[in-house]
Write a protein that holds these residues in place. Structure first.
Motif, PDB file in Angstrom:
ATOM      1  N   LYS A 139     -22.904 -13.225  10.237  1.00 39.24           N
ATOM      2  CA  LYS A 139     -22.245 -14.691  10.014  1.00 39.24           C
ATOM      3  C   LYS A 139     -23.232 -15.719  10.358  1.00 39.24           C
ATOM      4  CE  LYS A 139     -17.773 -13.166  10.946  1.00 39.24           C
ATOM      5  NZ  LYS A 139     -16.476 -13.203  11.906  1.00 39.24           N
ATOM      6  N   ALA A 140     -23.796 -15.548  11.555  1.00 39.73           N
ATOM      7  CA  ALA A 140     -24.835 -16.733  11.856  1.00 39.73           C
ATOM      8  C   ALA A 140     -26.129 -16.608  11.020  1.00 39.73           C
ATOM      9  CB  ALA A 140     -25.716 -16.174  13.303  1.00 39.73           C
ATOM     10  N   LYS A 141     -26.518 -15.401  10.374  1.00 38.84           N
ATOM     11  CA  LYS A 141     -27.589 -15.592   9.132  1.00 38.84           C
ATOM     12  C   LYS A 141     -26.926 -16.452   8.137  1.00 38.84           C
ATOM     13  CE  LYS A 141     -30.008 -12.672   6.250  1.00 38.84           C
ATOM     14  NZ  LYS A 141     -29.375 -12.418   4.939  1.00 38.84           N
ATOM     15  N   GLU A 142     -25.826 -16.048   7.571  1.00 35.05           N
ATOM     16  CA  GLU A 142     -25.028 -16.850   6.509  1.00 35.05           C
ATOM     17  C   GLU A 142     -25.105 -18.317   6.556  1.00 35.05           C
ATOM     18  OE1 GLU A 142     -21.457 -14.617   6.121  1.00 35.05           O
ATOM     19  OE2 GLU A 142     -22.463 -12.987   4.874  1.00 35.05           O
ATOM     20  N   LYS A 143     -24.492 -18.759   8.049  1.00 31.06           N
ATOM     21  CA  LYS A 143     -24.265 -20.082   8.615  1.00 31.06           C
ATOM     22  C   LYS A 143     -25.750 -20.620   8.324  1.00 31.06           C
ATOM     23  CE  LYS A 143     -22.127 -22.831  12.113  1.00 31.06           C
ATOM     24  NZ  LYS A 143     -21.753 -23.086  13.095  1.00 31.06           N
ATOM     25  N   ALA A 144     -26.773 -20.004   8.776  1.00 32.03           N
ATOM     26  CA  ALA A 144     -28.086 -20.510   8.823  1.00 32.03           C
ATOM     27  C   ALA A 144     -28.526 -20.886   7.522  1.00 32.03           C
ATOM     28  CB  ALA A 144     -29.220 -19.835   9.598  1.00 32.03           C
ATOM     29  N   GLU A 145     -28.397 -20.018   6.514  1.00 28.24           N
ATOM     30  CA  GLU A 145     -28.775 -20.178   5.128  1.00 28.24           C
ATOM     31  C   GLU A 145     -27.898 -21.365   4.489  1.00 28.24           C
ATOM     32  OE1 GLU A 145     -27.671 -16.098   3.613  1.00 28.24           O
ATOM     33  OE2 GLU A 145     -29.916 -15.435   4.310  1.00 28.24           O
ATOM     34  N   GLU A 146     -26.609 -21.423   4.861  1.00 29.47           N
ATOM     35  CA  GLU A 146     -25.920 -22.503   4.194  1.00 29.47           C
ATOM     36  C   GLU A 146     -26.091 -23.831   4.686  1.00 29.47           C
ATOM     37  OE1 GLU A 146     -23.108 -24.575   2.132  1.00 29.47           O
ATOM     38  OE2 GLU A 146     -23.743 -22.305   1.926  1.00 29.47           O
ATOM     39  N   SER A 147     -26.681 -23.901   5.983  1.00 26.26           N
ATOM     40  CA  SER A 147     -27.279 -25.135   6.492  1.00 26.26           C
ATOM     41  C   SER A 147     -28.465 -25.490   5.837  1.00 26.26           C
ATOM     42  CB  SER A 147     -27.713 -24.872   8.065  1.00 26.26           C
ATOM     43  OG  SER A 147     -26.345 -24.840   8.595  1.00 26.26           O
ATOM     44  N   ASP A 148     -29.654 -24.505   5.765  1.00 24.41           N
ATOM     45  CA  ASP A 148     -30.691 -24.361   5.113  1.00 24.41           C
ATOM     46  C   ASP A 148     -30.758 -25.210   3.729  1.00 24.41           C
ATOM     47  OD1 ASP A 148     -33.703 -24.356   4.903  1.00 24.41           O
ATOM     48  OD2 ASP A 148     -33.324 -22.932   3.230  1.00 24.41           O
ATOM     49  N   LYS A 149     -29.572 -24.477   2.900  1.00 26.94           N
ATOM     50  CA  LYS A 149     -29.413 -25.129   1.658  1.00 26.94           C
ATOM     51  C   LYS A 149     -28.740 -26.563   1.601  1.00 26.94           C
ATOM     52  CE  LYS A 149     -25.990 -23.939  -2.295  1.00 26.94           C
ATOM     53  NZ  LYS A 149     -24.597 -23.592  -2.599  1.00 26.94           N
ATOM     54  N   LEU A 150     -27.904 -27.047   2.500  1.00 24.34           N
ATOM     55  CA  LEU A 150     -27.279 -28.293   2.510  1.00 24.34           C
ATOM     56  C   LEU A 150     -28.264 -29.141   2.796  1.00 24.34           C
ATOM     57  CD1 LEU A 150     -24.024 -27.915   4.427  1.00 24.34           C
ATOM     58  CD2 LEU A 150     -24.211 -28.338   1.903  1.00 24.34           C
ATOM     59  N   LYS A 151     -29.515 -28.688   3.919  1.00 22.97           N
ATOM     60  CA  LYS A 151     -30.619 -29.595   4.186  1.00 22.97           C
ATOM     61  C   LYS A 151     -31.449 -29.894   2.952  1.00 22.97           C
ATOM     62  CE  LYS A 151     -34.122 -27.893   5.627  1.00 22.97           C
ATOM     63  NZ  LYS A 151     -35.252 -27.220   6.113  1.00 22.97           N
ATOM     64  N   THR A 152     -31.680 -28.977   1.951  1.00 21.47           N
ATOM     65  CA  THR A 152     -32.499 -29.042   1.188  1.00 21.47           C
ATOM     66  C   THR A 152     -31.742 -29.878   0.101  1.00 21.47           C
ATOM     67  OG1 THR A 152     -33.436 -26.903   1.284  1.00 21.47           O
ATOM     68  CG2 THR A 152     -33.582 -27.661  -0.943  1.00 21.47           C
ATOM     69  N   GLU A 153     -30.497 -29.744  -0.248  1.00 19.24           N
ATOM     70  CA  GLU A 153     -29.679 -30.758  -1.047  1.00 19.24           C
ATOM     71  C   GLU A 153     -29.884 -31.896  -0.628  1.00 19.24           C
ATOM     72  OE1 GLU A 153     -25.896 -29.053  -1.485  1.00 19.24           O
ATOM     73  OE2 GLU A 153     -26.502 -27.159  -2.636  1.00 19.24           O
ATOM     74  N   PHE A 154     -29.687 -32.301   0.889  1.00 18.98           N
ATOM     75  CA  PHE A 154     -29.783 -33.652   1.194  1.00 18.98           C
ATOM     76  C   PHE A 154     -31.057 -34.352   1.108  1.00 18.98           C
ATOM     77  CE2 PHE A 154     -30.670 -36.183   4.856  1.00 18.98           C
ATOM     78  CZ  PHE A 154     -29.742 -37.353   4.862  1.00 18.98           C
ATOM     79  N   LEU A 155     -32.086 -33.538   1.441  1.00 18.66           N
ATOM     80  CA  LEU A 155     -33.379 -34.263   1.461  1.00 18.66           C
ATOM     81  C   LEU A 155     -33.766 -34.391  -0.118  1.00 18.66           C
ATOM     82  CD1 LEU A 155     -35.555 -31.894   3.743  1.00 18.66           C
ATOM     83  CD2 LEU A 155     -34.729 -34.306   4.090  1.00 18.66           C
ATOM     84  N   ALA A 156     -33.259 -33.622  -1.050  1.00 14.33           N
ATOM     85  CA  ALA A 156     -33.479 -34.006  -2.794  1.00 14.33           C
ATOM     86  C   ALA A 156     -32.636 -35.089  -2.946  1.00 14.33           C
ATOM     87  CB  ALA A 156     -32.972 -32.899  -3.453  1.00 14.33           C
ATOM     88  N   GLY A 157     -31.512 -35.369  -2.452  1.00 16.49           N
ATOM     89  CA  GLY A 157     -30.925 -36.587  -2.926  1.00 16.49           C
ATOM     90  C   GLY A 157     -31.374 -37.747  -2.115  1.00 16.49           C
ATOM     91  N   MET A 158     -31.834 -37.608  -0.743  1.00 13.01           N
ATOM     92  CA  MET A 158     -32.481 -38.800  -0.085  1.00 13.01           C
ATOM     93  C   MET A 158     -33.807 -39.248  -0.975  1.00 13.01           C
ATOM     94  SD  MET A 158     -30.286 -39.725   1.957  1.00 13.01           S
ATOM     95  CE  MET A 158     -31.384 -41.087   2.873  1.00 13.01           C
ATOM     96  N   SER A 159     -34.360 -38.170  -1.127  1.00 14.04           N
ATOM     97  CA  SER A 159     -35.732 -38.500  -1.883  1.00 14.04           C
ATOM     98  C   SER A 159     -35.306 -39.250  -3.401  1.00 14.04           C
ATOM     99  CB  SER A 159     -36.390 -37.082  -2.295  1.00 14.04           C
ATOM    100  OG  SER A 159     -37.632 -37.243  -2.954  1.00 14.04           O
ATOM    101  N   HIS A 160     -34.420 -38.866  -3.904  1.00 15.50           N
ATOM    102  CA  HIS A 160     -34.060 -39.607  -5.057  1.00 15.50           C
ATOM    103  C   HIS A 160     -33.439 -41.085  -4.823  1.00 15.50           C
ATOM    104  CE1 HIS A 160     -32.524 -40.576  -9.196  1.00 15.50           C
ATOM    105  NE2 HIS A 160     -31.389 -41.055  -8.540  1.00 15.50           N
ATOM    106  N   GLU A 161     -32.619 -41.197  -3.820  1.00 17.18           N
ATOM    107  CA  GLU A 161     -32.363 -42.503  -3.401  1.00 17.18           C
ATOM    108  C   GLU A 161     -33.401 -43.554  -2.743  1.00 17.18           C
ATOM    109  OE1 GLU A 161     -29.187 -43.466  -3.689  1.00 17.18           O
ATOM    110  OE2 GLU A 161     -28.738 -41.774  -4.804  1.00 17.18           O
TER     111      GLU A 161
END
Length: 181
Positions: A139-161
């Motif tokens: 569960k911790a691994k899956e949560k870390a992977e989900e957090s990493d995915k959200l971080k990547t999406e956030f940075l991609a969105g912020m980069s565009h903004e």
């Protein structure tokens, strides 16, 4: 219910070991009991010698105790078992007497000699806590992977903004620079 009786081949006063103890007591044990011979069982010949007396179980711990190299001794026994039978091992979930769900690991060895089954020896271990830890790690691994995915999406969105207004400013600066020249 299973009735079982173990016969200790070791004289606890002298610590001498003799398979004759199992042989002599065999006829005194009711036939509906599973007969188990303990102590002095370290070679296949001992097992074969006691089988005609009705023994179905054998404790072979002495083979491991007699050596300083437990790993080597265990490996030899396992190789012997592999060459003459199969080793099964699996996990299962059970409900214990308190109606609690537990996880067990069941392992066993089928001991054969010259295509004759000598005995089946197995262990059952409660691995509920270990399984809980493994599940928590997953569960911790899956949560870390989900957090990493959200971080990547956030940075991609912020980069565009950030890029959009910066590009606009750079365009205006370029126009101003052209006007001034």
């Amino acid at each position: 219910s299973l009735d079982m009786l173990g016969v200790n081949n070791r004289n606890l006063k002298t610590f001498e070991v003799s398979l004759d103890t199992s042989k002599q007591l065999a006829e005194k044990i009711p036939n509906d009991f599973v007969k188990v011979s303990e102590s002095g069982i370290s070679i296949v010949d001992s097992i074969k010698e006691l089988q005609p007396y009705g023994y179905k179980g054998f404790l072979i711990v002495e083979n491991f105790i007699k050596t300083n190299n437990y790993a080597k001794s265990a490996k030899e026994i396992i190789e012997l078992l592999k060459s003459r039978g199969k080793i099964y091992q699996y996990k299962a979930e059970l409900v214990n007497n308190n109606s609690e769900r537990i996880t067990i690991s069941l392992g066993g060895n089928l001991f054969k000699w010259e295509d004759e089954i000598l005995y089946f020896d197995g262990t059952i271990e409660d691995i509920t806590k270990q399984q809980e830890y493994e599940n928590e790690l997953i569960k911790a691994k899956e949560k870390a992977e989900e957090s990493d995915k959200l971080k990547t999406e956030f940075l991609a969105g912020m980069s565009h903004e950030i890029r959009t207004p910066v590009n606009t400013i750079m365009s205006y600066l370029s126009l101003l620079n052209n006007e001034l020249n």
